[in-house]
Design a protein around this motif. Structure first.
Motif, PDB file in Angstrom:
ATOM      1  N   ARG A  37       0.844  -1.197   0.000  1.00  0.00           N
ATOM      2  CA  ARG A  37       0.000   0.000   0.000  1.00  0.00           C
ATOM      3  C   ARG A  37       0.874   1.239   0.000  1.00  0.00           C
ATOM      4  N   ARG A  68      -1.599  -0.789  -4.054  1.00  0.00           N
ATOM      5  CA  ARG A  68      -2.835  -0.016  -3.986  1.00  0.00           C
ATOM      6  C   ARG A  68      -2.564   1.296  -3.284  1.00  0.00           C
ATOM      7  N   GLU A  76      -4.882   5.193  -2.069  1.00  0.00           N
ATOM      8  CA  GLU A  76      -6.083   6.016  -2.068  1.00  0.00           C
ATOM      9  C   GLU A  76      -5.654   7.453  -2.307  1.00  0.00           C
ATOM     10  N   THR A 127     -14.453   3.751  -5.761  1.00  0.00           N
ATOM     11  CA  THR A 127     -14.621   5.075  -5.173  1.00  0.00           C
ATOM     12  C   THR A 127     -15.096   4.860  -3.748  1.00  0.00           C
ATOM     13  N   LEU A 128     -14.419   5.501  -2.806  1.00  0.00           N
ATOM     14  CA  LEU A 128     -14.730   5.344  -1.385  1.00  0.00           C
ATOM     15  C   LEU A 128     -15.340   6.643  -0.880  1.00  0.00           C
ATOM     16  N   TYR A 170     -14.322   9.081   2.678  1.00  0.00           N
ATOM     17  CA  TYR A 170     -13.133   8.347   3.115  1.00  0.00           C
ATOM     18  C   TYR A 170     -12.269   9.164   4.071  1.00  0.00           C
ATOM     19  N   TYR A 171     -12.113  10.447   3.775  1.00  0.00           N
ATOM     20  CA  TYR A 171     -11.237  11.296   4.579  1.00  0.00           C
ATOM     21  C   TYR A 171     -12.017  11.935   5.729  1.00  0.00           C
ATOM     22  N   ALA A 177     -12.539   9.286  -1.835  1.00  0.00           N
ATOM     23  CA  ALA A 177     -11.236   8.898  -2.370  1.00  0.00           C
ATOM     24  C   ALA A 177     -11.427   7.927  -3.519  1.00  0.00           C
ATOM     25  N   ARG A 222      -9.726   4.596  -4.968  1.00  0.00           N
ATOM     26  CA  ARG A 222      -8.756   3.526  -4.688  1.00  0.00           C
ATOM     27  C   ARG A 222      -8.200   3.112  -6.046  1.00  0.00           C
TER      28      ARG A 222
END
Length: 154
Positions: free
Chosen positions: A68, A104, A106, A128-129, A132-133, A139, A141
């Protein structure tokens, strides 16, 4: 450009490098200490000893085949010089050396320059998250395979 693993001697320079980020996105001294303690791989780009221009953080889970890319930071005065691309290549080499098959990351949906950089480097959006923040922003991914493409030979 010299890319090398960060050490605890880089702590002040790493904290200073983060100063250009919004406060909620900055790593503080405690976070850097934890990241440098061995569970992450922190790579830095310098021009002279102590002169850090960029840093990247890779996280690995034991037994996982996906690395990551947790963070990549370039000093505002050094942007546009290829440092992020160089750090990304070093992170990909590190992940490959550790047996990872993919990386990966973000990225904020509004960070168009980073998204372009990642897409140019072969990363593709896989999700798409939403929210997320901490500020509620979504975010993307993204992922890049590190496996050599098959040439069709048996």
């Amino acid at each position: 450009m010299i890319i090398r693993p960060a050490t605890t001697a880089d702590m002040d320079a790493l904290v200073a490098l983060e100063a250009s980020f919004p406060e909620e996105d900055r790593f503080d001294r405690r976070t850097w200490r934890r990241l440098l303690s061995g569970h992450a791989r922190v790579l830095v780009c310098e021009t002279a000893p102590g002169g850090l221009l960029a840093a990247a953080v890779m996280l690995y889970r034991k037994g996982a085949r996906i690395g990551r890319l947790y963070s990549i930071t370039v000093a505002p005065s050094a942007r546009g010089q290829g440092l992020a691309r160089g750090l990304m290549a070093a992170c990909e080499a590190d992940a490959t050396d550790r047996g990872a098959r993919a990386i990966r990351l973000e990225v904020r949906v509004t960070n168009s320059s980073a998204i372009r950089l990642y897409e140019a480097g072969g990363y593709r959006v896989i999700a798409t998250l939403e929210s997320y923040y901490p500020d509620g922003e979504a975010a993307l991914r993204m992922e890049k395979s590190l496996e050599a493409p098959s040439n069709g030979a048996p």
